[in-house]
Write an enzyme that holds these catalytic residues in place. Structure first.
Site, PDB file in Angstrom:
ATOM      1  N   PRO A  60       0.795  -1.228   0.000  1.00 50.70           N
ATOM      2  CG  PRO A  60      -0.957  -1.601   1.500  1.00 50.70           C
ATOM      3  CD  PRO A  60       0.344  -2.184   1.038  1.00 50.70           C
TER       4      PRO A  60
ATOM      5  N   GLY B 124     -16.731   7.168 -32.464  1.00 49.70           N
ATOM      6  CA  GLY B 124     -17.691   8.170 -32.028  1.00 49.70           C
ATOM      7  C   GLY B 124     -18.377   7.759 -30.741  1.00 49.70           C
TER       8      GLY B 124
ATOM      9  CG  ASN C 142       4.844   3.971 -19.197  1.00 47.39           C
ATOM     10  OD1 ASN C 142       4.924   2.766 -18.950  1.00 47.39           O
ATOM     11  ND2 ASN C 142       4.184   4.438 -20.242  1.00 47.39           N
TER      12      ASN C 142
ATOM     13  N   PRO D 221      12.789  -8.297 -16.233  1.00 51.80           N
ATOM     14  CG  PRO D 221      15.017  -8.004 -16.919  1.00 51.80           C
ATOM     15  CD  PRO D 221      14.174  -8.414 -15.731  1.00 51.80           C
ATOM     16  CD  GLN D 222      10.130 -14.983 -18.721  1.00 51.29           C
ATOM     17  OE1 GLN D 222      11.181 -15.313 -19.266  1.00 51.29           O
ATOM     18  NE2 GLN D 222       9.303 -15.878 -18.186  1.00 51.29           N
ATOM     19  CD  GLU D 223       6.010  -8.172 -13.609  1.00 51.42           C
ATOM     20  OE1 GLU D 223       4.957  -7.615 -13.255  1.00 51.42           O
ATOM     21  OE2 GLU D 223       6.960  -8.408 -12.824  1.00 51.42           O
TER      22      GLU D 223
ATOM     23  CB  SER E 152       7.473   1.548  -8.814  1.00 51.04           C
ATOM     24  OG  SER E 152       6.343   1.584  -9.647  1.00 51.04           O
TER      25      SER E 152
ATOM     26  CD  GLN F 180     -12.494  11.727 -30.652  1.00 50.86           C
ATOM     27  OE1 GLN F 180     -12.394  11.340 -29.490  1.00 50.86           O
ATOM     28  NE2 GLN F 180     -13.183  12.793 -31.004  1.00 50.86           N
ATOM     29  CG  LEU F 181     -10.861   6.799 -35.808  1.00 54.89           C
ATOM     30  CD1 LEU F 181      -9.774   5.793 -36.163  1.00 54.89           C
ATOM     31  CD2 LEU F 181     -11.159   7.699 -37.009  1.00 54.89           C
TER      32      LEU F 181
END
Length: 381
Positions: free
Chosen positions: A130, A341, A368, A242-244, A134, A338-339
């Site tokens: 909690p 609608g 990220n 890295p595998q994850e 990261s 968006q395409l």
């Protein structure tokens, strides 16, 4: 663009994986959403097809594929179906398996891996806390020795498969010392006194994937459940992250490519002002941009798959793949909504669910921002 990273055996395996998705997952998609969980019977069906133990030795009931490209094929097919299935099975197959196979004792392997391969033992990874996010080095869940056993206290959160898991690989602080050498890994099993599951977390997306809080109140853990060596847990996690991350990258780009393909077909058929939506120059250009991003990203991910299969994928390149695929996936799916609608905002449409499900990919397996920090450090910044 023609892909050349898979051999005939892996292409044949794709047929098996695709048929499993078509038969076992697609017809029950709505049921999984309503239950907010992927039924255990579906796990057993995956086990019967040899999908759960790809990297597990045959002696313990696995397929012993010995080539990560089989995992990648399965990850692509699951990702094309949806993000929730990809994450639930991915945690079990790509994340938990290496800890048990690489670090487990003979006794642990005999005890856990046969059920792991059949789907009778569902696995989870308990890292996130909690207050930690990261920052894996800042774990507060701790264990102290009690004779030959350990007494475990603490909590974990955002644990994929947490409700159903029969075995949770838990990262624990095992000494008062600061730093990475104080962390160890324990196998916590259903039924251990003091091990409780909290509520099934109410998520924005990927509702089919059961995600839970886990609580440990004076759980007595036998020494036989220590995974690997005491004090090396942080190193083990860093070696396997890295595998994850490449597994998540495979899911991300497969999902984006699938939904974009469906959106292109929709844009050809949907009419506005007397012509197809896709024929308007702006929409045509946007779709062209998204398709290019998907194709270029796939090429990078394919190279990472090859490197990982050869044991050469670096943590930095995995971090690049993780953050970039998450970013591209979210951009592509937002454009797809968006395409479509107004229909793109309706839960009955796959594009809406995929858009909602994808947002978490920029957060989990290391945000990220953390990925960019790792890359920046590698550049000497």
């Amino acid at each position: 663009m023609t892909r050349s990273i898979y051999n005939d055996d892996q292409n044949s395996f794709r047929d098996v994986a695709r048929e499993y998705v078509r038969r076992s997952l697609v017809p029950r998609a709505e049921e999984f959403i309503d239950a907010r969980m992927i039924d255990r019977q579906v796990w057993k069906e995956a086990g019967a097809q040899g999908l759960l133990g790809l990297n597990v030795p045959e002696a313990y009931g696995g397929s012993q594929a010995d080539d990560f490209r089989f995992n990648a094929v399965l990850g692509e097919e699951l990702g094309r179906f949806n993000g929730a299935a990809a994450s639930s099975f991915g945690i079990h197959i790509d994340c938990a398996a290496p800890y048990l196979v690489d670090l487990g004792t003979d006794e642990q392997r005999n005890r856990w891996l046969p059920g792991f391969c059949t789907g009778d033992v569902i696995a989870a990874i308990g890292m996130t806390e909690p207050s930690g996010g990261s920052d894996l080095a800042a774990l507060k869940t701790h264990a102290v020795r009690a004779g030959d056993d350990w007494i475990l206290n603490g909590s974990k959160t955002f644990i994929t498969n947490g409700i159903q898991a029969d075995l949770v690989i838990v990262a624990v602080r095992t000494s008062a010392a600061k730093g990475h050498k104080a962390i160890s890994l324990f196998g916590i099993e259903t039924g251990m006194r003091g091990f409780e599951r909290g509520r099934k977390l109410d998520k924005v997306g990927q509702v089919e994937s059961d995600t839970a809080e886990l609580f440990f109140d004076n759980v007595r853990v036998p020494a036989a459940n220590v995974i690997g060596e005491v004090g090396k847990g942080f190193v083990y996690m860093m070696e396997r992250l890295p595998q994850e991350r490449i597994s998540g990258s495979i899911n991300n780009i497969a999902n984006a490519a699938q939904i974009l393909g469906e959106t292109i077909e929709y844009a050809k058929e949907r009419k506005a002002f007397g012509q197809s939506v896709g024929s308007f120059q702006y929409n045509k250009f946007v779709i062209a941009e998204m398709q290019t991003k998907v194709d270029v990203t796939q090429a990078y991910v394919d190279q990472c798959i090859v490197e990982h299969a050869d044991g050469k994928l670096s943590a930095v390149n995995a971090a690049k793949a993780k953050w970039w695929t998450a970013q591209v996936q979210n951009e592509v799916l937002d454009t797809c909504v968006q395409l479509y609608g107004g229909y793109g905002f309706m839960n009955e449409y796959r594009v809406a669910r995929a858009w909602r499900d994808a947002r978490v990919t920029k957060i989990w397996a290391g945000t990220n921002e953390i990925m960019k920090e790792l890359i920046g450090r590698d550049l000497g910044l």
